[in-house]
Design a protein around this motif. Structure first.
Motif, PDB file in Angstrom:
ATOM      1  N   GLN A  39       0.837  -1.183   0.000  1.00 53.10           N
ATOM      2  CA  GLN A  39       0.000   0.000   0.000  1.00 53.10           C
ATOM      3  C   GLN A  39       0.876   1.237   0.000  1.00 53.10           C
ATOM      4  O   GLN A  39       1.665   1.453   0.921  1.00 53.10           O
ATOM      5  CB  GLN A  39      -0.928   0.008   1.219  1.00 53.10           C
ATOM      6  CG  GLN A  39      -1.967   1.103   1.193  1.00 53.10           C
ATOM      7  CD  GLN A  39      -3.056   0.891   2.229  1.00 53.10           C
ATOM      8  OE1 GLN A  39      -2.914   0.110   3.173  1.00 53.10           O
ATOM      9  NE2 GLN A  39      -4.176   1.561   2.049  1.00 53.10           N
ATOM     10  N   LYS A  43      -3.198   5.394  -1.596  1.00 50.67           N
ATOM     11  CA  LYS A  43      -3.697   4.379  -2.535  1.00 50.67           C
ATOM     12  C   LYS A  43      -4.264   3.190  -1.778  1.00 50.67           C
ATOM     13  O   LYS A  43      -4.030   3.015  -0.588  1.00 50.67           O
ATOM     14  CB  LYS A  43      -2.569   3.935  -3.466  1.00 50.67           C
ATOM     15  CG  LYS A  43      -2.055   5.042  -4.373  1.00 50.67           C
ATOM     16  CD  LYS A  43      -1.112   4.501  -5.430  1.00 50.67           C
ATOM     17  CE  LYS A  43      -0.684   5.591  -6.391  1.00 50.67           C
ATOM     18  NZ  LYS A  43       0.223   5.074  -7.457  1.00 50.67           N
ATOM     19  N   VAL A  44      -5.015   2.373  -2.505  1.00 52.62           N
ATOM     20  CA  VAL A  44      -5.586   1.175  -1.902  1.00 52.62           C
ATOM     21  C   VAL A  44      -4.508   0.107  -1.757  1.00 52.62           C
ATOM     22  O   VAL A  44      -3.441   0.186  -2.372  1.00 52.62           O
ATOM     23  CB  VAL A  44      -6.761   0.634  -2.738  1.00 52.62           C
ATOM     24  CG1 VAL A  44      -7.870   1.673  -2.826  1.00 52.62           C
ATOM     25  CG2 VAL A  44      -6.296   0.218  -4.132  1.00 52.62           C
ATOM     26  N   ARG A  45      -4.808  -0.891  -0.946  1.00 54.74           N
ATOM     27  CA  ARG A  45      -3.887  -1.998  -0.752  1.00 54.74           C
ATOM     28  C   ARG A  45      -3.970  -2.930  -1.957  1.00 54.74           C
ATOM     29  O   ARG A  45      -5.030  -3.422  -2.318  1.00 54.74           O
ATOM     30  CB  ARG A  45      -4.232  -2.746   0.534  1.00 54.74           C
ATOM     31  CG  ARG A  45      -3.183  -3.730   0.975  1.00 54.74           C
ATOM     32  CD  ARG A  45      -3.423  -4.188   2.399  1.00 54.74           C
ATOM     33  NE  ARG A  45      -3.280  -3.076   3.350  1.00 54.74           N
ATOM     34  CZ  ARG A  45      -3.274  -3.244   4.666  1.00 54.74           C
ATOM     35  NH1 ARG A  45      -3.368  -4.473   5.189  1.00 54.74           N
ATOM     36  NH2 ARG A  45      -3.158  -2.208   5.468  1.00 54.74           N
ATOM     37  N   ASP A  46      -2.827  -3.175  -2.582  1.00 53.92           N
ATOM     38  CA  ASP A  46      -2.773  -3.950  -3.812  1.00 53.92           C
ATOM     39  C   ASP A  46      -2.128  -5.313  -3.588  1.00 53.92           C
ATOM     40  O   ASP A  46      -1.196  -5.453  -2.801  1.00 53.92           O
ATOM     41  CB  ASP A  46      -1.954  -3.216  -4.889  1.00 53.92           C
ATOM     42  CG  ASP A  46      -2.702  -2.040  -5.486  1.00 53.92           C
ATOM     43  OD1 ASP A  46      -2.026  -1.084  -5.918  1.00 53.92           O
ATOM     44  OD2 ASP A  46      -3.941  -2.083  -5.527  1.00 53.92           O
ATOM     45  N   PRO A 111      -7.703  -8.528  -0.765  1.00 54.62           N
ATOM     46  CA  PRO A 111      -7.291  -8.361   0.635  1.00 54.62           C
ATOM     47  C   PRO A 111      -8.329  -8.838   1.646  1.00 54.62           C
ATOM     48  O   PRO A 111      -7.976  -9.450   2.657  1.00 54.62           O
ATOM     49  CB  PRO A 111      -7.050  -6.856   0.758  1.00 54.62           C
ATOM     50  CG  PRO A 111      -6.704  -6.421  -0.632  1.00 54.62           C
ATOM     51  CD  PRO A 111      -7.536  -7.269  -1.532  1.00 54.62           C
ATOM     52  N   SER A 112      -9.606  -8.596   1.390  1.00 55.87           N
ATOM     53  CA  SER A 112     -10.645  -8.941   2.359  1.00 55.87           C
ATOM     54  C   SER A 112     -10.802 -10.444   2.550  1.00 55.87           C
ATOM     55  O   SER A 112     -11.467 -10.883   3.487  1.00 55.87           O
ATOM     56  CB  SER A 112     -11.985  -8.336   1.940  1.00 55.87           C
ATOM     57  OG  SER A 112     -12.387  -8.854   0.689  1.00 55.87           O
ATOM     58  N   TRP A 117      -3.132 -10.519   9.331  1.00 56.24           N
ATOM     59  CA  TRP A 117      -2.241  -9.546   8.706  1.00 56.24           C
ATOM     60  C   TRP A 117      -1.093  -9.199   9.637  1.00 56.24           C
ATOM     61  O   TRP A 117      -1.263  -9.157  10.863  1.00 56.24           O
ATOM     62  CB  TRP A 117      -3.004  -8.267   8.367  1.00 56.24           C
ATOM     63  CG  TRP A 117      -3.981  -8.459   7.252  1.00 56.24           C
ATOM     64  CD1 TRP A 117      -5.257  -8.939   7.349  1.00 56.24           C
ATOM     65  CD2 TRP A 117      -3.758  -8.195   5.872  1.00 56.24           C
ATOM     66  NE1 TRP A 117      -5.841  -8.988   6.108  1.00 56.24           N
ATOM     67  CE2 TRP A 117      -4.943  -8.533   5.185  1.00 56.24           C
ATOM     68  CE3 TRP A 117      -2.676  -7.705   5.148  1.00 56.24           C
ATOM     69  CZ2 TRP A 117      -5.069  -8.394   3.794  1.00 56.24           C
ATOM     70  CZ3 TRP A 117      -2.798  -7.563   3.770  1.00 56.24           C
ATOM     71  CH2 TRP A 117      -3.976  -7.904   3.108  1.00 56.24           C
TER      72      TRP A 117
END
Length: 127
Positions: A39, A43-46, A111-112, A117
């Motif tokens: 991330q 920005k979003v987590r990629d 990610p979800s 994590w």
């Protein structure tokens, strides 16, 4: 409950290499499919890469297009650790890198769909 701790981040010049590690504890590591995500600020987590718990099966790893041929994910079940070898690093690889775990044999780039994590490790690629 699985605890994940990443390490190995740092500052590297473009074209350089880093190896990230993610040490797991508190669960049967060999039963978890593992992923790496990143991330960047704002920005979003990629998704970066994933490795199946069944490493002997064909197609047991998966990579984002942006890192294919440069990054390699691997795992050592005896050490409860997953690695991300990053070569030919680019400034656009700069981000906080997270490892994640899900109790299934199916890899995912979402990610979800990961349950556990780590806290993340910073990777900065700059001259």
């Amino acid at each position: 409950q699985v605890q994940l701790v990443e390490s190995g981040g740092g500052l590297v010049q473009p074209g350089g290499s880093l190896r990230l590690s993610c040490a797991a504890s508190g669960g049967a590591f060999n039963l978890y499919t593992m992923g790496w995500f990143r991330q960047a600020p704002g920005k979003v987590r990629d998704f970066v890469a994933a490795i199946n718990r069944n490493t002997w099966s064909p197609g047991s790893t998966n990579y984002a297009d942006s890192v294919k041929g440069r990054f390699t994910i691997s795992r050592d079940n005896a050490k409860n650790t997953v690695y991300l070898q990053m070569n030919s690093l680019k400034p656009e690889d700069t981000a906080v890198y997270y490892c994640a775990a899900r109790w299934t044999s199916i890899m995912s780039d979402v990610p979800s769909e990961y349950t556990y994590w780590g806290q993340g490790t910073q990777v900065t690629v700059s001259s």
